[in-house]
Design an enzyme around this catalytic site. Structure first.
Site, short mmCIF file in Angstrom:
data_model
loop_
_atom_site.label_atom_id
_atom_site.label_comp_id
_atom_site.label_asym_id
_atom_site.label_seq_id
_atom_site.Cartn_x
_atom_site.Cartn_y
_atom_site.Cartn_z
N CYS A 362 -48.23 -31.55 42.61
CA CYS A 362 -49.72 -31.67 41.92
C CYS A 362 -49.48 -32.20 40.56
O CYS A 362 -49.08 -31.42 39.44
CB CYS A 362 -50.45 -30.30 41.83
N CYS A 365 -51.76 -30.64 37.89
CA CYS A 365 -51.46 -29.16 37.38
C CYS A 365 -50.16 -29.00 36.62
O CYS A 365 -49.93 -28.37 35.31
CB CYS A 365 -51.36 -28.48 38.67
N ASP A 366 -49.24 -29.86 36.92
CA ASP A 366 -47.63 -29.72 36.61
C ASP A 366 -47.13 -30.66 35.51
O ASP A 366 -46.28 -30.49 34.77
CB ASP A 366 -46.57 -29.55 37.80
#
Ligand code: NAP
Length: 539
Positions: A362, A365-366
């Site tokens: 992701c 997200c990261d």
């Protein structure tokens, strides 16, 4: 006189703000917040925190903010180690925010204010029973990022637990962008990641009950079966999955007069929630995936009840079906499986061990944690190219790695990639991911020359496609195609009368617009069958 869209939106916003003000006014407790900042240091996170708190203070005088420098005696009193740190209602709860409640985390912040202001945890009956059984202190750390749509669910789980058992449960929400060193120390290269008493209890968002159980047992749990006396809800249609297919089906089913619920174990929107940008959904030339999901979910909520953070754990066939989730039981005349798809894994040595420690699926997200660092993005489809562009945009040094010598992504994206000058490693596959506590290097092989090369990298992002999420379908006995998708007819009926499917779990083109279309079709098909069941028809 009819309202224009803009007038209607403004009217809804005004009404929402009125309700919020009302909620704050009725709260039994004022909320005191202490913000600790580094004196004389311009810090975007401290400034954002001030702005967010100020915005809420405009809604209510019940919120108070006091700010101290790190050298003030209050910082020593509260054992503040990093700036900025925000303590929320420290007189009553141990909730500290390390970073700023920006982006997705603004949702968490609002929930936190309501929970501490009312002093009610809002945990489900099932979770409360588990939390009541915790017999020693639990200090929770949840690593989050403002771009992670899965994070609010996990952060709110932790805050609810702290409100339920003050004195026993304390929480630190740690923004990885603001605290990259701390994140590195915990090898938290993926969010949300949750520790309690320094033990990893959850990677990713957990349903509230699974979180409660993991917190109690101090190890990650995957399943929670509620007590047999759990609440019972009766409905016509139960939709499993809150992505574009499930949410669209919800709108259509309710509009045709069917009582309908949507169950989603994770963040609403499915894959779209983590898609950096969408450029082919009609009506929007360019829109962030999460923004599109927010619009879709807000629309769906006008009609359908959504149970988010709840997972279907059992389905007993019958008329009606008996469905058990982690929180309650449902009786439903029909079930629509819109469970979508999950990221494909490459399954090379090191991938699973270093997942969340530099291996990521992701980028939204990261990605923030890899700013200024070297990563590879594996894949050659639309997702890999979109996400590589997104990572570059964030300041990550990204290289695209593809197993062939041509991309399968759409021309429009390939053109953007060419302009970006992101380096591409053609005909290359990863054979192993190396690193002690985090990703340090990868072993690769050239598919043409068989030459093996080691590369030093800080992260490996995979976008190598999706596989259908069919665990539930298989458990119920729904037939699958030879490719592993749900087998269905033109009306989205599966082999089990009363069970239907829609979206990526059916295979096909896997576009947001096609998933939404399949959801609409399936809902109309269910409506026809409820009115005149095909399994009772003579011809
Ligand atoms: P995809 O189109 O299936 O592409 C997967 C990529 O990963 C391919 O390039 C494939 O290589 C590579 N791959 C697969 N298995 C691999 C392995 N074992 N080792 C190395 N590489 C491997 O997946 P996607 O890009 O995630 O897209 C999924 C679906 O969503 C597609 O239908 C796509 O069109 C849609 N989507 C649409 C948009 C959009 O329209 N904006 C955005 C994102 C996704 P090969 O090419 O060699 O097979």
């Amino acid at each position: 006189m009819t309202l224009t869209d803009t007038q209607a939106t403004t009217q809804k916003q005004t009404e929402y703000i009125r309700q919020l003000k009302n909620t704050f006014e009725k709260m039994p407790h004022d909320i005191e917040m202490l913000l600790f900042t580094e004196k004389g240091v311009d810090n975007i996170f401290a400034e954002s925190t001030r702005q967010v708190v100020r915005a809420f203070r405009e809604l209510t005088p019940r919120i108070r903010l006091r700010e101290y420098g790190m050298d003030h005696k209050m910082a020593a009193k509260w054992q503040i180690t990093d700036a900025p740190t925000l303590l929320i209602a420290p007189d009553r709860y141990a909730i500290r925010w390390m970073g700023a409640p920006m982006g997705e985390e603004a949702r968490t912040f609002l929930e936190a204010l309501i929970l501490v202001g009312t002093g009610v945890s809002n945990l489900s009956e099932q979770s409360r029973k588990v939390i009541a059984g915790i017999d020693s202190e639990r200090h929770i750390k949840v690593f989050v990022s403002p771009t992670c749509p899965y994070c609010p669910q996990q952060a709110v789980n932790a805050i609810k637990a702290a409100v339920e058992r003050p004195g026993v449960i304390s929480v630190e929400l740690i923004d990885i962008q603001c605290n990259p060193e701390l994140a590195r120390q915990y090898s938290a290269n993926s969010v949300p990641q949750t520790y309690a008493e320094e033990v990893l209890i959850g990677q990713g968002a957990q349903s509230e009950e699974v979180f409660a159980l993991s917190l109690k047992k101090l190890e990650p749990q995957t399943l929670f079966i509620p007590d047999s006396d759990a609440e019972l809800v009766e409905t016509d249609v139960l939709i499993v999955g809150g992505g574009p297919a499930g949410l669209t089906a919800g709108i259509y089913a309710v509009r045709s007069g069917l009582k309908t619920v949507v169950i989603e174990r994770n963040a609403l929107g499915g894959q779209v929630a983590t898609t950096p940008v969408v450029e082919n959904y009609p009506g929007f030339t360019q829109i962030g995936g999460k923004t599109l999901v927010d619009i879709l979910a807000t629309h769906a909520l006008e009609y359908v009840q959504i149970f988010q953070g709840e997972e279907v754990v059992d389905v007993v066939p019958g008329k009606p079906f008996d469905i058990t989730t982690t929180r309650r039981r449902f009786k439903a005349k029909s079930i629509l499986l819109a469970t979508g798809a999950k990221h494909k894994r490459l399954n090379v040595p090191g991938e699973s061990r270093l997942s969340g420690k530099g291996v990521s699926y992701c980028s939204t997200c990261d990605g923030p944690l890899f700013k200024g660092r070297n990563v590879v993005m594996v894949g050659g489809g639309n997702s890999a190219v979109t996400e590589a562009l997104y990572l570059q945009h964030m300041g990550v040094h990204v290289t695209l790695m593809h197993r062939r010598d041509s991309l399968r992504a759409q021309k429009f994206l390939i053109d953007q990639l060419t302009v970006s000058s992101i380096p591409i490693l053609w005909n290359t596959e990863i054979t192993e991911i190396l690193g002690q506590d985090r990703v340090e290097a990868i072993e690769t092989i050239n598919t043409q020359t068989r030459e093996k090369i080691s590369l030093s990298v800080d992260g490996v992002f995979f976008s190598i496609g999706y596989e259908p999420a069919v665990e539930l379908a298989q458990k119920i006995g729904v037939a699958l195609t030879s490719d592993g998708y749900i087998q269905k007819d033109a009306k989205h009926r599966t082999n089990i009368p009363g069970i239907y499917s829609a979206g990526d779990v059916e295979g096909g083109y896997k576009q947001i617009v096609t998933a939404a279309g399949q959801g609409a079709e399936a809902a109309m098909s269910i409506f026809e069958d409820v009115i005149n069941p095909y399994w009772n028809r003579s011809s």
